[in-house]
Motif scaffolding. Structure first.
Motif, short mmCIF file in Angstrom:
data_model
loop_
_atom_site.label_atom_id
_atom_site.label_comp_id
_atom_site.label_asym_id
_atom_site.label_seq_id
_atom_site.Cartn_x
_atom_site.Cartn_y
_atom_site.Cartn_z
N GLY A 187 0.81 -1.21 0.00
CA GLY A 187 0.00 0.00 0.00
C GLY A 187 0.85 1.26 0.00
N LYS A 188 0.24 2.39 0.40
CA LYS A 188 0.98 3.64 0.45
C LYS A 188 0.73 4.34 1.77
CE LYS A 188 -2.42 6.72 -1.81
NZ LYS A 188 -2.56 7.75 -2.87
N GLY A 189 1.59 5.32 2.05
CA GLY A 189 1.44 6.09 3.28
C GLY A 189 2.65 5.95 4.18
N PRO A 190 2.60 6.59 5.37
CA PRO A 190 3.70 6.50 6.32
C PRO A 190 3.72 5.15 7.01
CG PRO A 190 1.88 7.73 7.27
CD PRO A 190 1.50 7.43 5.85
N LEU A 191 4.91 4.63 7.27
CA LEU A 191 5.07 3.32 7.88
C LEU A 191 6.28 3.33 8.80
CD1 LEU A 191 4.67 1.31 4.55
CD2 LEU A 191 2.90 1.47 6.32
N PHE A 192 6.38 2.31 9.65
CA PHE A 192 7.61 2.01 10.37
C PHE A 192 8.07 0.64 9.91
CE2 PHE A 192 5.79 4.89 13.76
CZ PHE A 192 6.75 5.88 13.62
N PHE A 193 9.39 0.38 10.00
CA PHE A 193 9.87 -0.95 9.63
C PHE A 193 11.07 -1.33 10.49
CE2 PHE A 193 12.75 1.74 7.29
CZ PHE A 193 13.90 1.00 7.04
N SER A 194 11.24 -2.64 10.63
CA SER A 194 12.38 -3.21 11.34
C SER A 194 12.58 -4.62 10.81
CB SER A 194 12.12 -3.24 12.85
OG SER A 194 11.16 -4.24 13.18
N CYS A 195 13.41 -5.40 11.48
CA CYS A 195 13.64 -6.78 11.05
C CYS A 195 12.41 -7.66 11.25
CB CYS A 195 14.84 -7.37 11.79
SG CYS A 195 14.62 -7.46 13.58
N ARG A 196 11.39 -7.16 11.97
CA ARG A 196 10.16 -7.94 12.18
C ARG A 196 9.18 -7.77 11.03
NH1 ARG A 196 7.17 -6.35 17.09
NH2 ARG A 196 5.93 -8.17 16.50
N GLY A 197 9.31 -6.70 10.26
CA GLY A 197 8.38 -6.46 9.17
C GLY A 197 8.03 -4.98 9.07
N ILE A 198 6.84 -4.70 8.48
CA ILE A 198 6.39 -3.32 8.26
C ILE A 198 5.16 -3.06 9.12
CG2 ILE A 198 5.58 -1.67 6.54
CD1 ILE A 198 7.05 -3.23 4.42
N PHE A 199 5.17 -1.90 9.79
CA PHE A 199 4.11 -1.55 10.73
C PHE A 199 3.36 -0.30 10.25
CE2 PHE A 199 7.61 -3.53 12.87
CZ PHE A 199 7.07 -4.36 13.84
N ARG A 200 2.06 -0.25 10.50
CA ARG A 200 1.28 0.95 10.22
C ARG A 200 1.49 1.98 11.32
NH1 ARG A 200 -3.04 -2.44 7.86
NH2 ARG A 200 -2.98 -2.08 5.63
N VAL A 201 1.21 3.24 10.96
CA VAL A 201 1.50 4.38 11.83
C VAL A 201 0.20 5.06 12.24
CG1 VAL A 201 2.59 6.66 11.89
CG2 VAL A 201 3.74 4.76 10.75
N PHE A 202 0.12 5.48 13.50
CA PHE A 202 -1.00 6.28 13.99
C PHE A 202 -0.42 7.56 14.59
CE2 PHE A 202 -2.38 1.94 14.00
CZ PHE A 202 -3.72 1.98 13.63
N ARG A 203 -0.94 8.71 14.15
CA ARG A 203 -0.51 9.97 14.74
C ARG A 203 -1.27 10.20 16.04
NH1 ARG A 203 0.09 16.02 12.02
NH2 ARG A 203 0.55 17.09 13.99
N LEU A 204 -0.58 10.72 17.05
CA LEU A 204 -1.19 10.97 18.35
C LEU A 204 -1.55 12.45 18.50
CD1 LEU A 204 1.10 8.78 20.64
CD2 LEU A 204 -1.22 8.26 19.86
N TYR A 205 -2.81 12.70 18.81
CA TYR A 205 -3.30 14.05 19.11
C TYR A 205 -3.71 14.11 20.59
CZ TYR A 205 -3.60 15.40 14.16
OH TYR A 205 -3.31 15.72 12.85
#
Length: 295
Positions: free
Chosen positions: A146-164
């Protein structure tokens, strides 16, 4: 899974006339993306990127391992038009996504994924990415990224949530979609920015695409805490009700109708006890009401 990578800093240290060469790599898909058991420990990580705080999902949504490091790094994924990628078309796609989303920011451009069948980019396009602060470029054919902001490490790719920050104490709890089941949510407890109040986590709008079947895709909604939300406790503004009934096994019909149309629930808002007409405030009130703005 095969993907292609280029280290931009190393490329620009090479001879000026050298042709861009992407290294072909194979990722061993991680098993950590399996759906956790219902009683698994819930882990959430607050990550500060610049002056903005984000929540990282506890489990990677995609098993592709772009790194051998356990360190969590920011990543931005883009969907360029099909066919050879031009500098102009890629620049337009990046600018549009930055303008249309409040979660994606230039801080995520340090590493970039381009979802494409292409296996290389020309020097002009690499120059554009380098000017945006990009250090690593990945070419991945799997559209599930997909597209958008993500985090990644050796475990895989993670979705991101912005905190308000919930500066008006309007929410009983913030929620995010759970990996435990379809249309299921889980409460999260996150503080950031040095605030006493908890924060509300919102997903990137770029994760969703509106269609005739999903006209509300990506629309963020909060629901009064007199409505049930699958996987989350309902309080109805009353602590006795909260302790008696616990997490709900199904969402209220009105909430489920919105979810079925693509809406994303971000939290449960405070309510007068049992949604009554009274507005009591005192030691007999189980929960405080939201703060009102003056003027």
């Amino acid at each position: 899974m095969k993907f292609f990578e280029i280290d931009l800093s190393a490329f620009y240290r090479a001879a000026a006339g050298e042709k861009p060469v992407f290294e072909s790599r194979t990722s061993v898909l991680s098993d950590d993306s399996d759906v956790p058991p219902k009683n698994a420990a819930r882990i959430s990580t607050v990550i500060d990127v610049g002056e903005v705080s984000y929540l990282c999902e506890e489990t990677p949504f995609h098993p592709l391992k772009l790194s051998d490091s356990s360190a969590i790094e920011q990543l931005a994924s883009f969907l360029p038009p099909e066919g050879p990628i031009s500098c102009q078309s890629l620049q337009k796609a990046i600018q549009e996504d930055l303008q249309n989303d409040d979660v994606l920011s230039s801080s995520f451009l340090r590493s970039i994924v381009l979802v494409t069948e292409e296996t290389s980019l020309d020097r002009e396009t690499l120059g554009l990415l380098s000017s945006l602060g990009c250090e690593r470029v990945f070419l991945v054919a799997d559209t599930n990224v997909g597209k958008g902001p993500l985090f990644f490490s050796c475990r895989g790719i993670f979705r991101v949530f912005r905190l308000y920050p919930d500066t008006h104490d309007a929410f009983v709890t913030s929620v995010i979609p759970s990996l435990a089941g379809k249309d299921t949510y889980q409460s999260i407890s996150a503080s950031a920015y040095g605030q006493r109040t908890k924060c509300v986590a919102v997903p990137s709008r770029l994760y969703f695409k509106r269609t005739d079947e999903l006209p509300l895709a990506g629309l963020r909604l909060s629901v009064k805490d007199v409505f049930h939300l699958k996987g989350v406790v309902t309080t109805t503004g009353n602590r006795a009700y909260e302790s008696l009934y616990g997490e709900q096994d199904a969402s209220s019909a009105a909430v489920q109708a919105a979810v079925d149309k693509g809406a994303v629930i971000v939290g449960k808002a405070t309510t007068v006890e049992f949604a009554g007409a009274q507005e009591v405030e005192g030691d007999w009130a189980d929960f405080r009401y939201p703060k009102m703005l003056e003027g």
